[in-house]
Design a protein around this motif. Structure first.
Motif, PDB file in Angstrom:
ATOM      1  N   MET A 114       0.831  -1.215   0.000  1.00 41.90           N
ATOM      2  CA  MET A 114       0.000   0.000   0.000  1.00 41.90           C
ATOM      3  C   MET A 114       0.860   1.258   0.000  1.00 41.90           C
ATOM      4  SD  MET A 114      -2.906  -1.200   2.726  1.00 41.90           S
ATOM      5  CE  MET A 114      -3.641   0.389   2.961  1.00 41.90           C
ATOM      6  N   LEU A 115       1.998   1.197   0.663  1.00 42.47           N
ATOM      7  CA  LEU A 115       2.888   2.352   0.724  1.00 42.47           C
ATOM      8  C   LEU A 115       3.553   2.637  -0.617  1.00 42.47           C
ATOM      9  CD1 LEU A 115       4.299   4.431   2.605  1.00 42.47           C
ATOM     10  CD2 LEU A 115       6.054   2.725   2.971  1.00 42.47           C
ATOM     11  N   MET A 116       3.876   1.591  -1.375  1.00 41.14           N
ATOM     12  CA  MET A 116       4.642   1.771  -2.606  1.00 41.14           C
ATOM     13  C   MET A 116       3.793   1.944  -3.861  1.00 41.14           C
ATOM     14  SD  MET A 116       7.963  -0.626  -2.049  1.00 41.14           S
ATOM     15  CE  MET A 116       7.092  -2.154  -2.103  1.00 41.14           C
ATOM     16  N   GLN A 117       2.510   1.776  -3.783  1.00 42.57           N
ATOM     17  CA  GLN A 117       1.686   1.901  -4.989  1.00 42.57           C
ATOM     18  C   GLN A 117       1.398   3.379  -5.269  1.00 42.57           C
ATOM     19  OE1 GLN A 117      -1.772   2.885  -5.106  1.00 42.57           O
ATOM     20  NE2 GLN A 117      -1.690   3.433  -2.955  1.00 42.57           N
ATOM     21  N   PRO A 118       1.333   3.760  -6.553  1.00 46.53           N
ATOM     22  CA  PRO A 118       1.145   5.176  -6.879  1.00 46.53           C
ATOM     23  C   PRO A 118      -0.276   5.565  -7.288  1.00 46.53           C
ATOM     24  CG  PRO A 118       1.995   4.039  -8.771  1.00 46.53           C
ATOM     25  CD  PRO A 118       1.851   3.014  -7.682  1.00 46.53           C
ATOM     26  N   PHE A 119      -1.264   4.692  -7.128  1.00 45.40           N
ATOM     27  CA  PHE A 119      -2.573   4.913  -7.725  1.00 45.40           C
ATOM     28  C   PHE A 119      -3.631   5.455  -6.774  1.00 45.40           C
ATOM     29  CE2 PHE A 119      -0.635   1.412 -10.156  1.00 45.40           C
ATOM     30  CZ  PHE A 119      -0.422   2.112 -11.326  1.00 45.40           C
ATOM     31  N   PHE A 120      -3.688   4.950  -5.565  1.00 45.57           N
ATOM     32  CA  PHE A 120      -4.781   5.281  -4.650  1.00 45.57           C
ATOM     33  C   PHE A 120      -4.245   6.016  -3.423  1.00 45.57           C
ATOM     34  CE2 PHE A 120      -5.986   1.263  -6.714  1.00 45.57           C
ATOM     35  CZ  PHE A 120      -7.061   1.744  -7.453  1.00 45.57           C
ATOM     36  N   LEU A 121      -4.730   7.223  -3.208  1.00 49.59           N
ATOM     37  CA  LEU A 121      -4.286   8.014  -2.065  1.00 49.59           C
ATOM     38  C   LEU A 121      -4.767   7.405  -0.749  1.00 49.59           C
ATOM     39  CD1 LEU A 121      -2.803  10.521  -1.102  1.00 49.59           C
ATOM     40  CD2 LEU A 121      -4.948  11.780  -1.299  1.00 49.59           C
TER      41      LEU A 121
ATOM     42  N   VAL B  54      -1.579   0.189   8.822  1.00 51.41           N
ATOM     43  CA  VAL B  54      -1.656  -1.256   8.562  1.00 51.41           C
ATOM     44  C   VAL B  54      -0.322  -1.923   8.888  1.00 51.41           C
ATOM     45  CG1 VAL B  54      -1.953  -2.990   6.741  1.00 51.41           C
ATOM     46  CG2 VAL B  54      -3.489  -1.026   6.851  1.00 51.41           C
ATOM     47  N   THR B  55       0.778  -1.295   8.481  1.00 52.22           N
ATOM     48  CA  THR B  55       2.103  -1.845   8.785  1.00 52.22           C
ATOM     49  C   THR B  55       2.356  -1.846  10.292  1.00 52.22           C
ATOM     50  OG1 THR B  55       2.892  -0.968   6.686  1.00 52.22           O
ATOM     51  CG2 THR B  55       4.555  -1.666   8.244  1.00 52.22           C
ATOM     52  N   LEU B  56       1.964  -0.794  10.969  1.00 53.77           N
ATOM     53  CA  LEU B  56       2.156  -0.714  12.414  1.00 53.77           C
ATOM     54  C   LEU B  56       1.340  -1.778  13.145  1.00 53.77           C
ATOM     55  CD1 LEU B  56       3.433   0.883  14.759  1.00 53.77           C
ATOM     56  CD2 LEU B  56       1.365   2.283  14.772  1.00 53.77           C
ATOM     57  N   VAL B  57       0.092  -1.967  12.749  1.00 58.51           N
ATOM     58  CA  VAL B  57      -0.746  -2.989  13.381  1.00 58.51           C
ATOM     59  C   VAL B  57      -0.150  -4.378  13.160  1.00 58.51           C
ATOM     60  CG1 VAL B  57      -2.999  -4.126  13.220  1.00 58.51           C
ATOM     61  CG2 VAL B  57      -2.867  -1.650  13.350  1.00 58.51           C
ATOM     62  N   GLY B  58       0.325  -4.644  11.947  1.00 59.01           N
ATOM     63  CA  GLY B  58       0.952  -5.937  11.664  1.00 59.01           C
ATOM     64  C   GLY B  58       2.202  -6.160  12.486  1.00 59.01           C
ATOM     65  N   THR B  59       3.004  -5.119  12.663  1.00 61.91           N
ATOM     66  CA  THR B  59       4.237  -5.242  13.440  1.00 61.91           C
ATOM     67  C   THR B  59       3.934  -5.490  14.915  1.00 61.91           C
ATOM     68  OG1 THR B  59       5.348  -3.771  11.896  1.00 61.91           O
ATOM     69  CG2 THR B  59       6.398  -4.103  14.023  1.00 61.91           C
ATOM     70  N   VAL B  60       3.024  -4.731  15.475  1.00 65.81           N
ATOM     71  CA  VAL B  60       2.651  -4.928  16.884  1.00 65.81           C
ATOM     72  C   VAL B  60       2.009  -6.301  17.084  1.00 65.81           C
ATOM     73  CG1 VAL B  60       1.142  -4.085  18.712  1.00 65.81           C
ATOM     74  CG2 VAL B  60       2.474  -2.475  17.373  1.00 65.81           C
ATOM     75  N   MET B  61       1.177  -6.704  16.128  1.00 63.54           N
ATOM     76  CA  MET B  61       0.558  -8.028  16.217  1.00 63.54           C
ATOM     77  C   MET B  61       1.623  -9.123  16.182  1.00 63.54           C
ATOM     78  SD  MET B  61      -2.180  -9.846  13.659  1.00 63.54           S
ATOM     79  CE  MET B  61      -3.379  -8.554  13.795  1.00 63.54           C
ATOM     80  N   PHE B  62       2.643  -8.964  15.338  1.00 64.81           N
ATOM     81  CA  PHE B  62       3.707  -9.959  15.263  1.00 64.81           C
ATOM     82  C   PHE B  62       4.475 -10.039  16.574  1.00 64.81           C
ATOM     83  CE2 PHE B  62       7.747 -11.774  14.103  1.00 64.81           C
ATOM     84  CZ  PHE B  62       7.386 -12.783  13.226  1.00 64.81           C
ATOM     85  N   ILE B  63       4.754  -8.893  17.174  1.00 65.06           N
ATOM     86  CA  ILE B  63       5.480  -8.879  18.450  1.00 65.06           C
ATOM     87  C   ILE B  63       4.663  -9.570  19.538  1.00 65.06           C
ATOM     88  CG2 ILE B  63       6.313  -7.369  20.288  1.00 65.06           C
ATOM     89  CD1 ILE B  63       7.088  -5.377  18.060  1.00 65.06           C
ATOM     90  N   ILE B  64       3.377  -9.299  19.594  1.00 64.26           N
ATOM     91  CA  ILE B  64       2.517  -9.901  20.614  1.00 64.26           C
ATOM     92  C   ILE B  64       2.355 -11.396  20.391  1.00 64.26           C
ATOM     93  CG2 ILE B  64       0.152  -9.975  21.508  1.00 64.26           C
ATOM     94  CD1 ILE B  64       0.089  -6.919  21.055  1.00 64.26           C
ATOM     95  N   THR B  65       2.100 -11.782  19.148  1.00 65.96           N
ATOM     96  CA  THR B  65       1.839 -13.202  18.877  1.00 65.96           C
ATOM     97  C   THR B  65       3.087 -14.059  18.933  1.00 65.96           C
ATOM     98  OG1 THR B  65       1.993 -12.866  16.498  1.00 65.96           O
ATOM     99  CG2 THR B  65      -0.183 -12.734  17.472  1.00 65.96           C
ATOM    100  N   SER B  66       4.259 -13.455  18.930  1.00 67.59           N
ATOM    101  CA  SER B  66       5.483 -14.269  19.068  1.00 67.59           C
ATOM    102  C   SER B  66       5.581 -14.872  20.472  1.00 67.59           C
ATOM    103  CB  SER B  66       6.721 -13.439  18.766  1.00 67.59           C
ATOM    104  OG  SER B  66       6.881 -12.422  19.719  1.00 67.59           O
TER     105      SER B  66
ATOM    106  N   THR C  75      -2.512   6.532   2.466  1.00 71.70           N
ATOM    107  CA  THR C  75      -2.849   7.147   3.746  1.00 71.70           C
ATOM    108  C   THR C  75      -2.915   6.109   4.864  1.00 71.70           C
ATOM    109  OG1 THR C  75      -4.122   8.826   2.572  1.00 71.70           O
ATOM    110  CG2 THR C  75      -4.555   8.580   4.922  1.00 71.70           C
ATOM    111  N   TRP C  76      -3.472   4.953   4.593  1.00 73.00           N
ATOM    112  CA  TRP C  76      -3.654   3.921   5.604  1.00 73.00           C
ATOM    113  C   TRP C  76      -2.472   2.950   5.706  1.00 73.00           C
ATOM    114  CZ3 TRP C  76      -7.286   3.919   9.237  1.00 73.00           C
ATOM    115  CH2 TRP C  76      -8.381   4.755   9.050  1.00 73.00           C
ATOM    116  N   SER C  77      -1.474   3.081   4.839  1.00 69.71           N
ATOM    117  CA  SER C  77      -0.390   2.099   4.789  1.00 69.71           C
ATOM    118  C   SER C  77       0.421   2.050   6.082  1.00 69.71           C
ATOM    119  CB  SER C  77       0.529   2.388   3.611  1.00 69.71           C
ATOM    120  OG  SER C  77       1.152   3.645   3.776  1.00 69.71           O
ATOM    121  N   PHE C  78       0.718   3.203   6.661  1.00 65.87           N
ATOM    122  CA  PHE C  78       1.510   3.201   7.890  1.00 65.87           C
ATOM    123  C   PHE C  78       0.762   2.511   9.028  1.00 65.87           C
ATOM    124  CE2 PHE C  78       2.739   5.144  11.954  1.00 65.87           C
ATOM    125  CZ  PHE C  78       4.073   4.761  11.978  1.00 65.87           C
TER     126      PHE C  78
END
Length: 62
Positions: free
Chosen positions: A30-37, A46-58, A41-44
């Motif tokens: 989502m961060l690297m695509q040039p088509f949809f604003l 989504v990435t943050l939620v995935g990172t925190v989820m990975f830390i918790i679920t480990s 906007t939501w890419s950071f």
């Protein structure tokens, strides 16, 4: 697919880490695509939620 859903409901590490990894990858795409604003906007978030989820679920049991 049934084993994946069962692992999610039983809070097992494998399925939750896979879901977190997919969220991280989706956020980067989502961060690297040039088509949809809205995707950019939501890419950071989504990435943050995935990172925190990975830390918790480990810390979940196998």
């Amino acid at each position: 697919m049934t084993a994946f859903l069962t692992g999610l409901f039983r809070l097992r590490r494998g399925p939750w880490e896979m879901l977190a990894t997919i969220l991280i990858a989706l956020g980067v795409v989502m961060l690297m695509q040039p088509f949809f604003l809205w995707a950019y906007t939501w890419s950071f978030l989504v990435t943050l939620v995935g990172t925190v989820m990975f830390i918790i679920t480990s810390h979940f049991p196998e």
